[in-house]
Enzyme design. Structure first.
Site, mmCIF file in Angstrom:
data_model
loop_
_atom_site.group_PDB
_atom_site.id
_atom_site.type_symbol
_atom_site.label_atom_id
_atom_site.label_comp_id
_atom_site.label_asym_id
_atom_site.label_seq_id
_atom_site.Cartn_x
_atom_site.Cartn_y
_atom_site.Cartn_z
ATOM 1 N N LYS A 1 -48.772 -34.154 -25.899
ATOM 2 C CA LYS A 1 -49.513 -34.462 -24.667
ATOM 3 C C LYS A 1 -50.258 -35.790 -24.707
ATOM 4 C CE LYS A 1 -49.648 -30.136 -22.400
ATOM 5 N NZ LYS A 1 -49.291 -29.106 -23.418
ATOM 6 N N GLU B 1 -56.688 -31.038 -15.153
ATOM 7 C CA GLU B 1 -56.621 -29.585 -15.183
ATOM 8 C C GLU B 1 -56.110 -29.174 -16.548
ATOM 9 O OE1 GLU B 1 -54.090 -31.428 -14.259
ATOM 10 O OE2 GLU B 1 -52.563 -30.485 -15.531
ATOM 11 N N SER C 1 -42.762 -29.543 -30.294
ATOM 12 C CA SER C 1 -43.762 -30.121 -29.388
ATOM 13 C C SER C 1 -45.192 -30.043 -29.880
ATOM 14 C CB SER C 1 -43.648 -29.478 -28.004
ATOM 15 O OG SER C 1 -43.807 -28.079 -28.079
HETATM 16 C C1 LIG Z 1 -48.495 -27.962 -23.083
HETATM 17 C C2 LIG Z 1 -47.495 -27.697 -24.113
HETATM 18 C C3 LIG Z 1 -46.157 -27.383 -23.769
HETATM 19 C C4 LIG Z 1 -45.681 -27.214 -22.349
HETATM 20 O O1 LIG Z 1 -45.813 -28.349 -21.541
HETATM 21 P P1 LIG Z 1 -44.565 -29.252 -21.132
HETATM 22 O O2 LIG Z 1 -45.104 -30.146 -20.088
HETATM 23 O O3 LIG Z 1 -43.495 -28.349 -20.624
HETATM 24 O O4 LIG Z 1 -44.133 -29.985 -22.349
HETATM 25 C C5 LIG Z 1 -45.246 -27.192 -24.797
HETATM 26 N N1 LIG Z 1 -45.621 -27.276 -26.094
HETATM 27 C C6 LIG Z 1 -46.890 -27.576 -26.459
HETATM 28 C C7 LIG Z 1 -47.224 -27.643 -27.909
HETATM 29 C C8 LIG Z 1 -47.876 -27.784 -25.482
HETATM 30 O O5 LIG Z 1 -49.127 -28.065 -25.858
#
Ligand SMILES: *Cc1c(COP(=O)(O)O)cnc(C)c1O
Length: 407
Positions: free
Chosen positions: A100, A122, A388
């Site tokens: 993020k 948000e 992610s």
């Molecule tokens: C917020 C988040 C997501 C989901 O958000 P996307 O916009 O779909 O990427 C996925 N993995 C992690 C670790 C997150 O913090």
């Protein structure tokens, strides 16, 4: 590395058009009072991003503050288990623990150049809130994060982090008091403060130009994947890329430079919650129908008369009733394949990855790994899973179910 890859023109069937559409999805459905804010962004975002001084500041911060490039790691034991070559793109190693921050760094630089003095955002699980609070502290800009009252109670450590970073966390008290209600509050704030405030949206959702802008900032993920895979495999293109999809920003970043490379399969992994048809799910690509949510036309979970259906997933980051318009288009055209993973499968996969690779993933990310059990592939295939985020924030959930899932 060539300059401004993230701001390049990507004329293709999968790029946004002048009006902000991906095929029939996207656009900017906003109240008239927000028109000046969104229009200012639409007019300026590409020009800003292409400016060499912007490019330099963005790249420097990604390198020296965030810690990029993140490794592309060949997971040998996982590869052996699944009988394919599996690489992990380590977004969990970024500052603040997920992808993020790539986007919030980009947007804070946009806000600064537009002369904005105040940031709003948000957040659901608090990950986007923490990433926003972080860049606001970095730049010395006032920050207010809206968060559902229920999420504030569920995600206490992230609330403390935001406060420690100097951000004011305001509870959203309407509706189910979760992410979509926090989003409504943030939009209301923006309407009341159009001049001095920038709204940092945390995924590839919202009115044009947000989905395109966020995808471009996150595209650094696939930009790195290309040269890293070339270094290790002698080719830029994997056979398969797997990413989880809440709104879709980490997936958009991981797909971006491969969208036109039809030889690379794109797998979008959604949360099935307790089961796709259990009534407790967030599997938007299966359950969703066309409609408008938070400013764009996309697929969303709604009743016959257009009321949003409350989504459910054990993972707060996937617990969203919509999906970014790019992903609606990719799924609609068959460019991306959607797979839905239940809470239980994701939990199992989180424990499995921890034991087999020494990496505790975020619960969102664990959904992406669980998709390996559902895919057909050849043993010669090269697969990249976009890791992610890290699992620290989910430790409470993991510990609560420890006896059930630890082998
Ligand atoms: C917020 C988040 C997501 C989901 O958000 P996307 O916009 O779909 O990427 C996925 N993995 C992690 C670790 C997150 O913090």
């Amino acid at each position: 590395m060539t300059n401004t890859q993230y701001a390049s023109k990507t004329a293709s069937a999968y790029a946004v058009n002048e009006q902000g559409y991906y095929g029939e999805f996207g656009g900017a459905f906003i109240p008239e009072m927000l028109h000046p804010n969104v229009e200012e962004l639409r007019r300026t975002y590409l020009e800003l991003m292409r400016d060499p001084s912007f490019e330099k500041e963005f790249r420097d911060l990604l390198k020296n503050y965030v810690g990029r490039p993140t490794p592309l790691y060949l997971a040998e034991r996982l590869s052996e288990h699944y009988k394919a070559k599996i690489y992990l793109k380590r977004e969990d190693l970024n500052h603040t623990g997920a992808h993020k921050i790539n986007n919030t760094i980009g947007q804070i630089l946009v806000a600064k150049r537009l002369g904005k003095k105040r940031i709003i955002a948000e957040t659901g699980a608090g990950q986007h809130g923490v990433a926003t609070a972080t860049v606001c502290a970095l730049m010395g800009i006032e920050c207010i994060v809206y968060m559902g009252e229920v999420d504030i109670a569920r995600q206490a450590p992230n609330v403390s982090r935001m406060r420690m970073l100097g951000t004011e966390v305001r509870p959203a008290l309407s509706g189910s008091r979760t992410l979509k209600d926090a989003t409504n509050e943030a939009i209301r704030d923006w309407i009341n403060n159009p001049e001095d405030t920038h709204y940092i949206i945390g995924s590839v959702v919202g009115p044009h130009p947000y989905p395109d802008m966020v995808a471009r900032f996150q595209s650094v993920i696939s930009e790195e994947m290309k040269w890293q895979l070339k270094e290790q495999e002698g080719r830029e293109n994997p056979d398969i890329i797997i990413a989880c999809v809440g709104g879709g920003s980490n997936a958009a970043g991981a797909y971006y430079h491969y969208l036109n490379n039809l030889g690379t399969r794109l797998i979008a992994v959604e949360a099935a919650g307790l089961g796709i048809h259990s009534g407790e799910s967030a599997a938007t690509s299966v359950l969703g129908t066309k409609g408008v949510i938070h400013g764009s036309r996309t697929l969303l979970m709604q009743t016959d008369d257009g009321q949003i259906i409350e989504p459910y997933s054990i993972s707060a980051g996937l617990d969203y009733p919509g999906i970014g318009p790019l992903h609606a288009h990719l799924i609609d055209t068959g460019r991306a394949e959607a797979i839905s993973i239940t809470d239980e499968e994701a939990m199992k996969s989180a424990f499995f990855l921890s034991r087999i690779e020494g990496i505790i993933p975020a619960l969102e990310t664990a959904h992406a790994f669980a998709a390996l059990d559902h895919l057909e592939y050849k043993s010669s295939d090269v697969i990249i899973v976009n890791l992610s985020g890290r699992g620290d924030k989910d430790l409470q959930t993991y510990i609560k179910e420890f006896d059930k899932y630890a082998m």
